[in-house]
Motif scaffolding. Sequence first.
Motif, short mmCIF file in Angstrom:
data_model
loop_
_atom_site.label_atom_id
_atom_site.label_comp_id
_atom_site.label_asym_id
_atom_site.label_seq_id
_atom_site.Cartn_x
_atom_site.Cartn_y
_atom_site.Cartn_z
N UNK A 128 0.77 -1.45 -0.09
CA UNK A 128 -0.01 0.13 -0.15
C UNK A 128 0.83 1.13 0.02
N UNK A 129 2.07 1.42 0.59
CA UNK A 129 2.99 2.41 0.76
C UNK A 129 4.02 2.27 -0.37
N UNK A 130 4.33 3.03 -1.02
CA UNK A 130 5.46 3.04 -2.22
C UNK A 130 6.15 4.37 -2.36
N UNK A 131 7.26 4.58 -2.10
CA UNK A 131 7.53 6.05 -2.24
C UNK A 131 8.48 6.00 -3.45
N UNK A 132 9.15 5.18 -3.87
CA UNK A 132 10.13 4.96 -4.97
C UNK A 132 9.90 3.66 -5.89
N UNK A 133 9.69 3.80 -6.98
CA UNK A 133 9.94 2.36 -7.83
C UNK A 133 11.08 2.46 -8.65
N UNK A 134 11.72 1.29 -8.34
CA UNK A 134 12.91 0.96 -9.33
C UNK A 134 12.83 0.12 -10.41
N UNK A 135 12.80 0.75 -11.73
CA UNK A 135 12.90 0.01 -12.56
C UNK A 135 14.08 -0.83 -13.34
N UNK A 136 14.10 -2.33 -12.97
CA UNK A 136 15.06 -3.16 -13.43
C UNK A 136 14.56 -4.21 -14.31
N UNK A 137 13.54 -3.88 -15.20
CA UNK A 137 12.71 -4.67 -15.97
C UNK A 137 13.56 -5.18 -17.18
N UNK A 138 13.90 -4.39 -18.14
CA UNK A 138 14.54 -4.75 -19.38
C UNK A 138 15.84 -3.62 -19.35
#
Length: 504
Positions: A128-138
């Motif tokens: 429910x709580x996200x301050x930062x999303x780190x994109x390490x997908x592709x």
Amino acid sequence: MADRMNKTNKSSLPHCAYSAEWLRGWEGEAAKLAGLSLYQLMERAGDAALRTINWCYPYARHYLILAGHGNNGGDGYVAARLAAAQGKAVTVIECPGSRPLPDEARQARQAWLDAGGSIAGVDEGWPPQVDVIVDGLLGTGLKDAPREPYTGLIHRANDHGAPIVSLDLPSGLNAETGAAPAAVIKAAHTVTFIALKPGLLTGKARSVTGKLHYDDLGLGNWLQQQTPLLERLTADLLPRWLTPRDPCAHKGDNGRLVIIGGDHGLSGAIRMTGEAALRTGAGLVRVLTREENVGSLLTARPELMVEPLNDQSLRQGLEWADVIVIGPGLGQSEWGKNALRIAENYDKPMLWDADALNLLAINPQKRHNRIVTPHPGEAARLLNSKVGVVESDRFLAAANIAKRYGGVVVLKGAGTLIADAGGQTSIADVGNAGMASGGMGDLLSGIIGGLLAQKLSLYDAACAGCVIHGAAADWLAAEKGTRGMLATDLLPALYRFVNPEHFA
């Protein structure tokens, strides 16, 4: 660590970019020469990413890491472990793959688990709580549009609302071309590693990379010994081309430029081109245009020499000039076609723009001493192609135009490309969305033409002209914003960039 948007550090990013495919093939050897394993390099990447996140979002406490099935995901696992060690709440979402993880990514994943971390599947709920999303997908190996479940994760991350930090480049962006054929992460920040990739500087890159940061992971010395794919051009390079003038210089030393165009209702284009050439430092500028335009142009800018265009004045002007610019406001009537037929017989440095390019597309011909300055639509016509095809690989489009038509091509757009028939390529990493208004291309033609008149080579004039043009717009945008910027607003700002020794 460097940040492209840091206004206090003009050299925050390197001036060279390298093919992502080439880098993947050589990074192992580079790491070995530096006394590092590939896993240690991955550790450094994860640490560099976390330092950037801490700097950009010092109060963030809840991290969501999206880990793909490759080394980009491995960087994410390292960042997750290091963030958790700092006391952050970390959730890792893993995207499965049909093949085993690369060895280094598998090691990073296991280290995360050994440190007490857990891994959630793509179908599990997000915290429910996200301050930062780190994109390490592709990572940089992406060649086609992302597929599920990556597509769904990309859309979900973009819709979430938390800022996204991408590792190496936003997932879905092509590292070689800057194209984004389908879903692509819209990052607030991108941390790229070892080398700049060309796809971070042109195409759709500016819409999705956010602020671009760079870390060489300790391989900078090795990289400096390699041959780059292309050069990234910025305002701090202007002294390379624009040295202080000789105190005894006179107007004849600064070149004679003739500008041809301005059909009915199009006098504004030729006026902007002429004044831009003067503001750039051309010694004498003659404008050949419709007779109806002469009075208004002389009133607006008396420093221009303006004459009605006819066969006699055209031949006289072409004989007189050192450099020729043709196309702004030229139109495609018989008046413009006739002027182009006569001008193309003169063996002098030239710049062709606007309708001169549309006429060139109808009757293609190759010459060594010409700069062409197409926008994507004109480029598509020159290549008998479509705008979407041009934008899908701007590097290839620029190279093909240079090969087909000779000389130097300036492919305009966000991340303008300068290329010649010999394979030399540069990116003008300047400019902003305020330049998406009428007349900007006419200004650029005058700037480059003015530099040609001052005896810069075709390629150098194109490079310096694009930098001056974009840097002036960036200076104005910083002062007043991008919306409402007019092409003529740039004219007084050119002083700052054509005299770099004075404003350094």
